[in-house]
Design a protein around this motif. Structure first.
Motif, PDB file in Angstrom:
ATOM      1  N   ASP A  89       2.143  14.882 -37.103  1.00 24.11           N
ATOM      2  CA  ASP A  89       0.820  14.267 -36.998  1.00 24.11           C
ATOM      3  C   ASP A  89      -0.033  14.515 -38.239  1.00 24.11           C
ATOM      4  O   ASP A  89      -1.087  13.890 -38.393  1.00 24.11           O
ATOM      5  CB  ASP A  89       0.083  14.798 -35.772  1.00 24.11           C
ATOM      6  CG  ASP A  89       0.742  14.331 -34.477  1.00 24.11           C
ATOM      7  OD1 ASP A  89       1.327  13.232 -34.487  1.00 24.11           O
ATOM      8  OD2 ASP A  89       0.676  15.070 -33.483  1.00 24.11           O
ATOM      9  N   PHE A 243      -3.453  11.648 -31.433  1.00 25.28           N
ATOM     10  CA  PHE A 243      -4.441  11.081 -32.350  1.00 25.28           C
ATOM     11  C   PHE A 243      -4.594   9.584 -32.074  1.00 25.28           C
ATOM     12  O   PHE A 243      -3.605   8.874 -31.835  1.00 25.28           O
ATOM     13  CB  PHE A 243      -4.014  11.285 -33.808  1.00 25.28           C
ATOM     14  CG  PHE A 243      -4.058  12.721 -34.248  1.00 25.28           C
ATOM     15  CD1 PHE A 243      -5.250  13.284 -34.682  1.00 25.28           C
ATOM     16  CD2 PHE A 243      -2.923  13.512 -34.214  1.00 25.28           C
ATOM     17  CE1 PHE A 243      -5.307  14.601 -35.086  1.00 25.28           C
ATOM     18  CE2 PHE A 243      -2.966  14.829 -34.614  1.00 25.28           C
ATOM     19  CZ  PHE A 243      -4.157  15.380 -35.053  1.00 25.28           C
ATOM     20  N   GLU A 247      -8.337   7.827 -35.886  1.00 19.74           N
ATOM     21  CA  GLU A 247      -8.107   9.125 -36.518  1.00 19.74           C
ATOM     22  C   GLU A 247      -6.949   9.066 -37.501  1.00 19.74           C
ATOM     23  O   GLU A 247      -6.974   9.706 -38.558  1.00 19.74           O
ATOM     24  CB  GLU A 247      -7.848  10.176 -35.437  1.00 19.74           C
ATOM     25  CG  GLU A 247      -9.077  10.468 -34.584  1.00 19.74           C
ATOM     26  CD  GLU A 247      -8.757  11.288 -33.357  1.00 19.74           C
ATOM     27  OE1 GLU A 247      -9.685  11.859 -32.766  1.00 19.74           O
ATOM     28  OE2 GLU A 247      -7.562  11.353 -32.974  1.00 19.74           O
ATOM     29  N   ARG A 248      -5.934   8.311 -37.197  1.00 15.76           N
ATOM     30  CA  ARG A 248      -4.822   8.146 -38.143  1.00 15.76           C
ATOM     31  C   ARG A 248      -5.287   7.440 -39.416  1.00 15.76           C
ATOM     32  O   ARG A 248      -4.838   7.773 -40.526  1.00 15.76           O
ATOM     33  CB  ARG A 248      -3.688   7.369 -37.485  1.00 15.76           C
ATOM     34  CG  ARG A 248      -3.029   8.100 -36.320  1.00 15.76           C
ATOM     35  CD  ARG A 248      -1.916   7.255 -35.710  1.00 15.76           C
ATOM     36  NE  ARG A 248      -1.331   7.924 -34.571  1.00 15.76           N
ATOM     37  CZ  ARG A 248      -0.357   8.839 -34.661  1.00 15.76           C
ATOM     38  NH1 ARG A 248       0.123   9.167 -35.853  1.00 15.76           N
ATOM     39  NH2 ARG A 248       0.127   9.412 -33.582  1.00 15.76           N
ATOM     40  N   LYS A 358      -7.966  17.498 -34.998  1.00 12.14           N
ATOM     41  CA  LYS A 358      -8.635  16.455 -34.205  1.00 12.14           C
ATOM     42  C   LYS A 358     -10.134  16.740 -34.107  1.00 12.14           C
ATOM     43  O   LYS A 358     -10.960  15.816 -34.215  1.00 12.14           O
ATOM     44  CB  LYS A 358      -8.011  16.386 -32.808  1.00 12.14           C
ATOM     45  CG  LYS A 358      -8.480  15.204 -31.964  1.00 12.14           C
ATOM     46  CD  LYS A 358      -7.743  15.166 -30.639  1.00 12.14           C
ATOM     47  CE  LYS A 358      -8.199  13.989 -29.791  1.00 12.14           C
ATOM     48  NZ  LYS A 358      -7.788  12.695 -30.369  1.00 12.14           N
TER      49      LYS A 358
END
Length: 607
Positions: A89, A243, A247-248, A358
């Motif tokens: 991630d 995510f 957010e990515r 996050k």
């Protein structure tokens, strides 16, 4: 070249890479992978990844392209089946080129070039001259560092107007760390409001309501703890944090770089991370996960790292500073919110760097949408988002363990909270005791009044009984003598007729009132004390009344005598009664003559 959007997943045997390349030609796809390197090219897209594990080409690799969605899915076999690839991630770290940490050119190249350009500027020969004064600290003024890892300096000289509304410290470039701490403690001591704290301490309905809110990391932590002790717990932990696409996209926009930090700077970075997470957990709790215009203010105001550019030396100092700021600045100032943020931060750190990342991305978004708080992203949050992706999970696990072992009590805050609460409780108990005493006195007062009214009722009852017996005797006597009946009719007419004073004027009925109850009480008291004498006196009055019926001229004289006697009687102090309107005392005079006085005066006149 455009870096396409991508996503990585895994199972025990394969690593799956999903790349979004809309409007690209499938015939022009070029894929290369070996060991930890993966490269993809399709004009105008280019993607290069440094994988956390090794992959091989053994004929099991697969690739498929969805023309409708424009996505390319590639399955690559793992060199060691069952191996878990950690940090899939962490998209920013995956974009870093191999062995980039040893490249000196990646260490703050932009800032270094900016400083070089400033030094190469032409000197102004027309500058105003001043006399030389020897400085004890050196020829050049010192500039103190701040920001992530204390890598920044001189920023506030260029952006003082923008940063004055973001941080509380003035002129941080010329203020050492120790002086920042002293000024912060003094500002917090001046800001602390005991009344506000006690109000939230005793009336905490709203605070107890927000404390029931459970953010996303609570459920994720429960799932992780449920799987604790199983053989593949570490493999399952990253799946608890997911995510979003937004957010990515944030991660893909970050520019990857490495940080060469010494041991002391790394210590400050870890402690600053705890401080920022504590402030963020408070914000999420009090607003129940919703963002508002105060979210940015809450996060930066409650974090001494962001607001005062503080460099902490221990975890306990971080907790104390956060607790002091919670009890001084926000709307809800309750120690329960401090402990709640403390426990939430422990959960986030135990979930690993994916959960920490996050939260940092959410803080980055909050600051980016607020002007001028976005400057804090350049000083702290962006670097934290990039740095945390390369941090070892063991470091965060040790940090969460140390944080969990640290204790924070009200006595550590420094505002004498326990003494203040004890004094407030004593005051509250005294007020309750006074109220209880007042309630008892009010209860006793109606009881005494009721006793008085009962005595009055009993006396009135006895008087009414006596009057009833007297009336019975009168009726019996009137049956024996018919003349007395005619006299009673005459007396009733005289009582209802208006009075005539000695001057022959008619007296108004609305000028005064007669206290019937007082006269009845007097008669009743006389009847109860000497009932035999009263009967004899009434017989004499009846006989006198018979004689008066034959002499009507004496009525006016008797009336005048009666009025004079009434005036003499009411002139006494006990004949004054209190005016209920508040205008003073008024005199109560009867508009109806007392039959007993009337008969007595008439009898004397007749004799």
């Amino acid at each position: 070249m455009i870096t396409p959007a991508f996503e990585l997943t895994q199972d025990p045997d394969f690593l799956t890479i999903i790349i979004k390349v809309p409007y690209a030609r499938a015939s022009e796809f070029d894929v290369y992978f070996e060991g930890e390197d993966f490269k993809f090219y399709a004009k105008p897209y280019f993607l290069r990844l440094t994988l956390p594990g090794r992959i091989v080409e053994d004929g099991r690799e697969k690739a498929s392209y969805d023309t409708d969605k424009g996505t390319l899915t590639i399955q690559l076999p793992k060199e060691i089946p069952g191996q878990h690839f950690e940090g899939l991630d962490m998209l920013t770290s995956l974009l870093a080129p191999k062995k980039s940490r040893s490249a000196k050119s990646l260490v703050e190249e932009i800032a270094a070039s900016a400083e070089l350009s400033e030094e190469e500027e032409e000197f102004d020969w027309e500058i105003e001259q001043t006399l030389y004064e020897e400085s004890a600290e050196g020829t050049l003024p010192l500039q103190y560092h701040y920001g992530f890892g204390n890598l920044r300096s001189g920023v506030f000289q260029r952006l003082q107007d923008e940063l004055s509304d973001v941080i509380d410290i003035k002129d941080p470039d010329q203020t050492p760390v120790d002086e920042r701490r002293r000024k912060r403690l003094a500002a917090e001591a001046a800001k602390f409001d005991p009344d506000h704290y006690l109000a939230d301490f005793f009336e905490d309905e709203a605070i107890q309501h927000v404390l029931k809110y459970k953010p996303w990391w609570v459920d994720a932590h429960k799932k992780m703890m449920a799987l604790q002790g199983k053989s593949h717990q570490e493999h399952d932990t990253p799946t608890f944090v997911v995510f979003s696409e937004e957010e990515r996209e944030q991660l893909r926009k970050f520019t990857n770089k490495s940080y060469l930090l010494d041991k002391r700077s790394r210590h400050h970075v870890y402690l600053g991370l705890i401080d920022i997470l504590l402030a963020y957990c408070y914000e999420i709790c009090v607003n129940e996960g919703d963002k508002n215009v105060e979210s940015s203010w809450n996060v930066r105001k409650l974090s001494a790292t962001l607001c005062w550019l503080e460099n902490f030396t221990s975890i306990h100092d971080v907790l104390v500073a956060f607790g002091r700021r919670v009890l001084c600045y926000p709307l809800h100032r309750h120690f329960g919110l401090v402990t709640r943020a403390f426990s939430d931060t422990v959960m986030i750190l135990q979930l690993g760097k994916a959960a920490v990342l996050k939260c940092l991305l959410d803080i980055h978004k909050i600051f980016m949408e607020n002007d001028p708080a976005y400057i804090l992203n350049d000083l702290f949050i962006t670097d934290y988002c990039i740095w945390i992706q390369k941090t070892k999970s063991k470091k965060l696990a040790a940090l969460s363990e140390s944080l969990q072992k640290t204790t924070l009590t009200k006595s550590h805050i420094g505002f004498e909270l326990e003494e203040l609460e004890a004094a407030a409780v004593l005051v509250q108990e005294e007020e309750s005791a006074l109220k209880a005493a007042g309630t008892v006195s009010r209860q006793q007062l109606p009881s005494s009044a009721s006793e008085t009214s009962d005595s009055e009722e009993s006396s009135s009852t006895s008087s009414s009984e006596t009057e009833g017996s007297d009336s019975d005797e009168r009726e019996s006597s009137t049956r024996e003598d018919g003349e007395i009946n005619s006299l009673q009719g005459t007396l009733r007419e005289e009582r209802t007729a208006p009075l005539i004073d000695c001057n022959g004027l008619r007296q108004g009925t609305n000028t005064s009132t007669f206290e019937v109850g007082d006269e009845k009480s007097k008669v009743s008291s006389q009847s109860t004390s000497v009932p035999g004498k009263l009967i004899e006196e009434l017989e004499k009055q009846m006989q006198t009344a018979i004689r008066l019926s034959e002499q009507p001229e004496g009525l006016a004289t008797a009336s005048c005598i009666l009025q004079e006697q009434e005036e003499n009687r009411v002139s006494e102090p006990d004949r004054f009664s209190k005016d209920t309107t508040g205008k003073g005392n008024f005199l109560e005079v009867s508009s109806k003559p007392n039959p007993l006085l009337f008969l007595r005066s008439a009898n004397e006149d007749g004799d």
